[in-house]
Scaffold this active site. Sequence first.
Site, PDB file in Angstrom:
ATOM      1  N   ASN A  39       0.919  -1.082  -0.071  1.00 21.97           N
ATOM      2  CA  ASN A  39       0.021  -0.076  -0.047  1.00 21.97           C
ATOM      3  C   ASN A  39       1.017   1.164   0.032  1.00 21.97           C
ATOM      4  O   ASN A  39       1.482   1.578   1.117  1.00 21.97           O
ATOM      5  CB  ASN A  39      -0.865   0.058   1.090  1.00 21.97           C
TER       6      ASN A  39
ATOM      7  N   LYS B  54       0.286   4.306  -0.159  1.00 24.48           N
ATOM      8  CA  LYS B  54      -0.463   5.304   0.443  1.00 24.48           C
ATOM      9  C   LYS B  54      -0.040   6.606  -0.614  1.00 24.48           C
ATOM     10  O   LYS B  54       0.066   6.522  -1.700  1.00 24.48           O
ATOM     11  CB  LYS B  54       0.133   5.718   1.822  1.00 24.48           C
TER      12      LYS B  54
ATOM     13  N   HIS C 253      -9.662   1.031   4.472  1.00 23.46           N
ATOM     14  CA  HIS C 253      -8.445   1.286   5.312  1.00 23.46           C
ATOM     15  C   HIS C 253      -8.606   2.187   6.399  1.00 23.46           C
ATOM     16  O   HIS C 253      -9.635   3.066   6.388  1.00 23.46           O
ATOM     17  CB  HIS C 253      -7.220   1.926   4.323  1.00 23.46           C
TER      18      HIS C 253
ATOM     19  N   GLU D 158      -7.087   4.483   7.662  1.00 21.43           N
ATOM     20  CA  GLU D 158      -6.653   5.978   7.285  1.00 21.43           C
ATOM     21  C   GLU D 158      -7.772   6.577   6.735  1.00 21.43           C
ATOM     22  O   GLU D 158      -8.311   7.655   6.731  1.00 21.43           O
ATOM     23  CB  GLU D 158      -5.263   6.183   6.552  1.00 21.43           C
TER      24      GLU D 158
ATOM     25  N   GLU E  20      -5.798  -5.155  10.392  1.00 17.01           N
ATOM     26  CA  GLU E  20      -4.706  -4.130  10.651  1.00 17.01           C
ATOM     27  C   GLU E  20      -5.054  -3.373  11.889  1.00 17.01           C
ATOM     28  O   GLU E  20      -5.943  -2.346  11.743  1.00 17.01           O
ATOM     29  CB  GLU E  20      -4.834  -3.172   9.423  1.00 17.01           C
TER      30      GLU E  20
ATOM     31  N   GLY F 236       1.798   2.120  10.591  1.00 17.80           N
ATOM     32  CA  GLY F 236       2.829   3.322  10.471  1.00 17.80           C
ATOM     33  C   GLY F 236       3.698   3.614  11.868  1.00 17.80           C
ATOM     34  O   GLY F 236       4.154   4.736  11.904  1.00 17.80           O
TER      35      GLY F 236
ATOM     36  N   SER G 144       3.129  -2.326  10.272  1.00 18.50           N
ATOM     37  CA  SER G 144       4.430  -2.317  10.413  1.00 18.50           C
ATOM     38  C   SER G 144       5.181  -3.494  10.263  1.00 18.50           C
ATOM     39  O   SER G 144       6.053  -4.042  11.026  1.00 18.50           O
ATOM     40  CB  SER G 144       4.851  -1.999  12.029  1.00 18.50           C
TER      41      SER G 144
HETATM   42  C1  PEP Z   1      -1.062   0.104   5.584  1.00 19.20           C
HETATM   43  O1  PEP Z   1      -0.915   1.237   5.451  1.00 19.20           O
HETATM   44  O2  PEP Z   1      -1.962  -0.714   5.471  1.00 19.20           O
HETATM   45  C2  PEP Z   1       0.268  -0.416   6.812  1.00 19.20           C
HETATM   46  C3  PEP Z   1       0.034  -1.516   7.440  1.00 19.20           C
HETATM   47  O3  PEP Z   1       1.172   0.594   6.904  1.00 19.20           O
HETATM   48  P1  PEP Z   1       2.632   0.338   7.809  1.00 19.20           P
HETATM   49  O4  PEP Z   1       3.117  -1.136   7.053  1.00 19.20           O
HETATM   50  O5  PEP Z   1       3.326   1.141   7.332  1.00 19.20           O
HETATM   51  O6  PEP Z   1       2.263  -0.075   9.147  1.00 19.20           O
END
Ligand code: PEP
Length: 251
Positions: free
Chosen positions: A9, A11, A95, A97, A167, A173, A212
């Site tokens: 992803n 972003k 997601h 976000e 998630e 992040g 992460s």
């Molecule tokens: C994500 O954006 O779905 C995500 C898991 O980000 P990160 O791996 O940076 O935590």
Amino acid sequence: MRLKLVAGNWKMHGGIERNRDLLSIVISGTAGLQKTACAVCVPYPYLSQVQSLLKNTHVSWGAQNISQHDMGAYTGEVSADMLTDFCCYYVIVGHSERRTLYGENSRTVSLKFKVAQDAGLVPILCVGETLEQREAGFTEQVVREQLDAVIGLVGVDALARSVLAYEPIWAIGTGKTATPQQAQDVHVFIRNIVASYNVKVAAELRILYGGSVKASNAAELFAMLDIDGGLIGGASLVAEEFISICLAAQN
Ligand code: PEP
């Protein structure tokens, strides 16, 4: 056996030159993958570029969001048909976000899931709890509500043509990763909810972990029985990291 999937992803990151460099390394670095599928979900403006870089390769592509509407006066939105014009295979829906920064609720997310599937796209449905919710013991309740909203709208059989991503918001992040056992426990919980409607769909459903994931922790997460790959944010922007994560899923 479920084929593992590692989906990046990006972003709101990318650039014409940077995408080209990143993807050429990813394509060659993941060429030997056999038991793992690999994909990137990129910002809309790069879909055309990414389509031409990835077509006829083993790496799939998709988008990070979709409008719940088919067409019309929705300034700034992008429809399912527009995504299929660029031969997207996946689209991320729900997601965290989008849920937290843009006010998407479970009803909106389930409408997006439906619109995506109706257009032949494979939705990657994200679910997960905040730190406060986890600490208050509400993880299962939150995840169940997010999942039930989708099942209530499209029916459980539709999950067979989708991917789920657990998630935990506190791990996205932040550099904090759920322990393999914490993730596995929620994955089992999700699979059991689906199994309560349809055992076959549950057994075949791919449930990714996101939050992460890095080259250094991917193998231990992917070793868990119900973790079928990862949704990768930051680490998907670094070719060597992303390739190592894909290879960890393969092993
Ligand atoms: C994500 O954006 O779905 C995500 C898991 O980000 P990160 O791996 O940076 O935590």
